[in-house]
Write a protein that holds these residues in place. Structure first.
Motif, PDB file in Angstrom:
ATOM      1  N   UNK A  46       0.830  -1.210   0.000  1.00  0.00           N
ATOM      2  CA  UNK A  46       0.000   0.000   0.000  1.00  0.00           C
ATOM      3  C   UNK A  46       0.864   1.260   0.000  1.00  0.00           C
ATOM      4  N   UNK A  47       1.916   1.288   0.821  1.00  0.00           N
ATOM      5  CA  UNK A  47       2.803   2.451   0.862  1.00  0.00           C
ATOM      6  C   UNK A  47       3.422   2.717  -0.505  1.00  0.00           C
ATOM      7  N   UNK A  48       3.908   1.670  -1.160  1.00  0.00           N
ATOM      8  CA  UNK A  48       4.550   1.854  -2.463  1.00  0.00           C
ATOM      9  C   UNK A  48       3.548   2.347  -3.501  1.00  0.00           C
ATOM     10  N   UNK A  49       2.341   1.761  -3.516  1.00  0.00           N
ATOM     11  CA  UNK A  49       1.301   2.246  -4.430  1.00  0.00           C
ATOM     12  C   UNK A  49       1.022   3.730  -4.189  1.00  0.00           C
ATOM     13  N   UNK A  50       0.933   4.111  -2.918  1.00  0.00           N
ATOM     14  CA  UNK A  50       0.597   5.499  -2.605  1.00  0.00           C
ATOM     15  C   UNK A  50       1.682   6.457  -3.087  1.00  0.00           C
ATOM     16  N   UNK A  51       2.932   6.103  -2.852  1.00  0.00           N
ATOM     17  CA  UNK A  51       4.019   6.980  -3.286  1.00  0.00           C
ATOM     18  C   UNK A  51       4.074   7.082  -4.811  1.00  0.00           C
ATOM     19  N   UNK A  52       3.863   5.953  -5.510  1.00  0.00           N
ATOM     20  CA  UNK A  52       3.863   5.981  -6.972  1.00  0.00           C
ATOM     21  C   UNK A  52       2.732   6.892  -7.466  1.00  0.00           C
ATOM     22  N   UNK A  53       1.546   6.759  -6.871  1.00  0.00           N
ATOM     23  CA  UNK A  53       0.425   7.612  -7.254  1.00  0.00           C
ATOM     24  C   UNK A  53       0.715   9.075  -6.990  1.00  0.00           C
ATOM     25  N   UNK A  54       1.328   9.372  -5.854  1.00  0.00           N
ATOM     26  CA  UNK A  54       1.652  10.753  -5.488  1.00  0.00           C
ATOM     27  C   UNK A  54       2.609  11.371  -6.506  1.00  0.00           C
ATOM     28  N   UNK A  55       3.652  10.597  -6.881  1.00  0.00           N
ATOM     29  CA  UNK A  55       4.642  11.119  -7.825  1.00  0.00           C
ATOM     30  C   UNK A  55       4.030  11.266  -9.223  1.00  0.00           C
ATOM     31  N   UNK A 100       1.894  14.982 -13.498  1.00  0.00           N
ATOM     32  CA  UNK A 100       0.766  15.225 -14.389  1.00  0.00           C
ATOM     33  C   UNK A 100       0.198  13.988 -15.035  1.00  0.00           C
ATOM     34  N   UNK A 101       0.601  12.805 -14.565  1.00  0.00           N
ATOM     35  CA  UNK A 101       0.085  11.548 -15.117  1.00  0.00           C
ATOM     36  C   UNK A 101      -1.161  11.146 -14.328  1.00  0.00           C
ATOM     37  N   UNK A 102      -2.293  11.732 -14.663  1.00  0.00           N
ATOM     38  CA  UNK A 102      -3.485  11.638 -13.827  1.00  0.00           C
ATOM     39  C   UNK A 102      -4.024  10.207 -13.746  1.00  0.00           C
ATOM     40  N   UNK A 103      -4.123   9.518 -14.889  1.00  0.00           N
ATOM     41  CA  UNK A 103      -4.705   8.177 -14.876  1.00  0.00           C
ATOM     42  C   UNK A 103      -3.878   7.212 -14.032  1.00  0.00           C
TER      43      UNK A 103
END
Length: 717
Positions: free
Chosen positions: A233-242, A247-250
């Protein structure tokens, strides 16, 4: 004289026997308690924090009753780790300090080092970085003395995280790199993932988003292979944040939603709201202002209620920026003011500077030039103070490192002195042992002579004792059998299929239903957005014509079918779902916190898993089998505050199973929703009533037949 010596020798042997018995009893207690730690860590890793807390409490209670200091310290340590998972840092610190005292008393250096490191991390999460470093360096000192490379790498990672928070990026990078090299040497995939994650976060802080993204993506691959949900979950969250920063919204939305789903699954409320804050930022950046406002208001309310102080500042920043974009300048300034007050209480100077920077922009848009200039001056003053604080933190870091080296040198000197003392003591012990051996040999010789005299008398008594002991043994065996029966009765696992039994579900389902009810209740009150991944779907699965298998092939073949069915269920449902043998050939699967729209898909997958491959019976015989499935979604009435009790809800599921059976078997029937909670007050929820509700539009029924016409034709007159 001889008699006295013989008596002393007998006393010595009796004492030795009693010591061995006591030692055996202590060893048994150790074995009884040792399994708790693995179970607690497993529950924590899988996200079942309620179970982890329950096990830790039992562990502490048993350790205290047994007066075993080692296990009492271990139990306190596990409770502290659970507190940290729930972001409860004050009770975690209290328990860690108590555990540290006990580990010091026991001189258990490895566990003392672990406790120091965890204590340091609690201070890190509360932004008290200087104190955090002191404890982590203490742990590093112990680990290096033990030459424990795995623990040393963990300490390097922790030091790097703290140094990054202190703004010492170069030193932080060196610490994370050292951890990465050690974990690579140890081939520790989980450790490598942690080091890559921390290096990625460091690069993100330095503005190198592309390299940070690569680090996070590599960490995610290793985390998925490791299977620990919180790390994933932490890794997914950081990837989404970055991705959002780039500007990679999807891509950002996909990873943030994955993180959110996992945080909810493992029941970490602060981390869930952390991901929701990122989701609010994403919605705002995409122009979905109403959705962003709904999300961030919910986060702020829960952060205030649960005292998530650091998260609260982040939420105020997002809310203030959102009001600014909506041109609600007065509201934005109010949010900036409360955010600043909280940031000051948290001693988060960097957030103070960011909020003042936003205030400058608001005043400029509002043509308040004087106020904008004053805010800019405050921002400049805060930036200068942050720079000075970083210098002081650098000095504190150097002092901590110096103290670490000084203590390591002291320990080296003490070890040399200790080695000399041990050599002297060993020489004295050797001399004493020689005398003891000589005395013991004389005593044994005399005892053997005396033994011949009393042997006959002993033989006579022995026959009587054997008969008595045989009778006692038979009684104990009977008691043991009764105990085994009692253990089976209170067990939570089905003996045949090795999955949960009905008792387990009765013990756990109410907590899940309560959580689901609260989520929907908050939505109905307008506190949160419409629930997502929050439904519970209960499936009841029954093997068709199972009696024929038992009658034709025997009960051993029937048992094999049930075992294979449980294995196929495990492939359809997730590890976090409940798989339960309900009774006989009936099974229950509880899909926890999913979208109810996925229920028909899961039912069909379960149906296919039974149909597509024959079951292997005794002697290699293959038999094609089918099953019938009934399911219902909870809460059945989404817009009512009425809480449906478990037994009432199960009767709906059972009626759906009955409908599947009477519509030709090898099918599924489910209740998607019900419009009126009063319908469920009926004492007898039958197949006919379900069909009538559907016809009148009071319930939404779904079936693998595609419509309810076939169900209506099977309606019982």
């Amino acid at each position: 004289m001889i008699k006295n010596k013989i008596a002393k020798a007998g006393l010595m042997l009796l004492t030795l026997c009693l010591f061995n018995i006591a030692h055996a009893q202590i060893s048994q207690n150790d074995r009884d308690l040792s399994h708790f730690q693995a179970q607690i860590e497993s529950a924590r890793a899988s996200g079942d924090m309620d179970l982890a807390d329950s096990l830790a409490s039992q562990f502490l209670s048993l350790a205290t009753q047994s007066n075993l200091t080692q296990f009492e310290a271990d139990a306190l340590y596990q409770q502290a780790r659970n507190d940290m998972e729930r972001n409860l840092y004050a009770p975690s610190q209290e328990r860690l300090n108590r555990a540290i005292e006990l580990y010091q008393e026991l001189d258990d250096q490895k566990k003392l080092g672990n406790a120091y490191r965890q204590l340091g991390l609690t201070y890190r999460y509360q932004a008290n970085y200087s104190v955090a470093l002191e404890y982590i360096y203490l742990s590093m000192q112990i680990f290096q003395q033990l030459d424990d490379k795995d623990a040393i790498s963990s300490a390097h990672n922790s030091i790097g995280v703290v140094l990054e928070k202190m703004g010492q990026f170069e030193e932080a990078s060196q610490a994370h790199q050292a951890a990465l090299e050690l974990n690579h040497e140890l081939q520790d995939q989980g450790g490598i993932a942690s080091a890559l994650f921390n290096l990625g976060d460091l690069r993100r802080s330095m503005g190198d988003n592309e390299l940070a993204l690569k680090y996070f993506q590599d960490a995610l691959k290793l985390d998925i292979a490791g299977g620990e949900l919180k790390n994933i979950a932490y890794s997914h969250h950081k990837i989404g944040f970055v991705h959002n920063l780039m500007g990679n919204i999807e891509q950002a939305r996909f990873h943030i939603m994955e993180a959110l789903k996992l945080f909810r699954q493992i029941q970490t409320p602060r981390d869930t709201d952390w991901a929701l804050t990122s989701l609010a930022q994403l919605e705002m950046d995409e122009g979905n202002y109403a959705e962003a406002q709904s999300i961030i208001e919910g986060v702020i309310n829960r952060a205030i209620e649960n005292q998530y102080n650091s998260l609260l500042v982040d939420a105020y920043k997002v809310a203030a920026e959102l009001a600014f974009r909506l041109e609600q300048y007065d509201a934005s300034l109010e949010l900036i003011d409360v955010g600043l007050e909280q940031a000051k209480r948290n001693k988060e100077r960097a957030d103070e500077a960011l909020l003042e920077e936003l205030r400058v922009q608001v005043h400029l848009k509002n043509d308040s030039i004087k106020e904008a200039f004053e805010a800019l001056q405050r921002q400049k003053r805060i930036d200068d103070e942050i720079l000075n604080a970083k210098r002081l933190d650098s000095i504190a870091n150097v002092q901590a490192q110096s103290e670490f080296v000084r203590r390591a040198h002291q320990i080296e000197l003490l070890e040399k002195e200790s080695a000399l003392q041990r050599a002297t003591i060993q020489q004295e012990l050797l001399t004493r042992k020689l005398w003891l051996v000589a005395i013991s040999a004389g005593v044994i010789l005399m005892f053997m002579l005396y033994g011949r005299i009393v042997q006959r008398k002993v033989n006579l008594q022995l026959g009587e004792q054997v008969a008595l002991r045989t009778q006692e043994l038979e009684l104990k065996n009977h008691q043991l059998q009764l105990a085994y029966q009692e253990m089976e009765e209170i067990s939570l696992t089905d003996k045949l299929t090795n999955i949960h039994n009905r008792r387990f579900l009765d013990n756990h389902i109410d907590a899940d239903l309560d959580q689901c009810h609260r989520v929907y209740q908050d939505w109905r009150k307008g506190k949160t957005s419409q629930p997502s991944q929050s439904d519970i779907v209960v499936f009841m699965i029954d093997m068709d014509n199972f009696k024929e298998v038992n009658d034709r092939y025997g009960h051993a073949s029937g048992d094999l079918v049930l075992q294979q069915l449980s294995e196929r269920m495990a492939k359809v449902f997730r590890h976090s779902d409940y798989l339960v043998r309900w009774g006989g050939e009936e099974f229950v699967a509880v899909a926890r916190f999913i979208e109810r729209e996925d229920a028909p898909l899961l039912a069909q997958r379960m149906l296919n898993s039974v149909n597509e491959m024959p079951f292997e019976l005794t002697d290699g015989v293959l038999s094609n089998q089918t099953c019938s499935i009934g399911f219902a979604c909870y809460p059945p009435v989404t817009k009512s505050n009425h809480r449906v009790e478990w037994q009432r809800f199960v009767s709906v599921v059972d009626a759906c199973l009955y409908a599947a059976k009477h519509s030709g078997k090898n099918s599924w029937v489910g209740v998607y929703s019900i419009s009126d909670s009063m319908l469920l007050e009926d004492a007898d929820i039958s197949l006919n009533k379900l069909i009538n509700w559907s016809v009148k539009g009071l319930a939404v029924l779904q079936s693998s037949h595609g419509d309810i016409e076939k169900l209506r034709r099977t309606q019982i007159k």
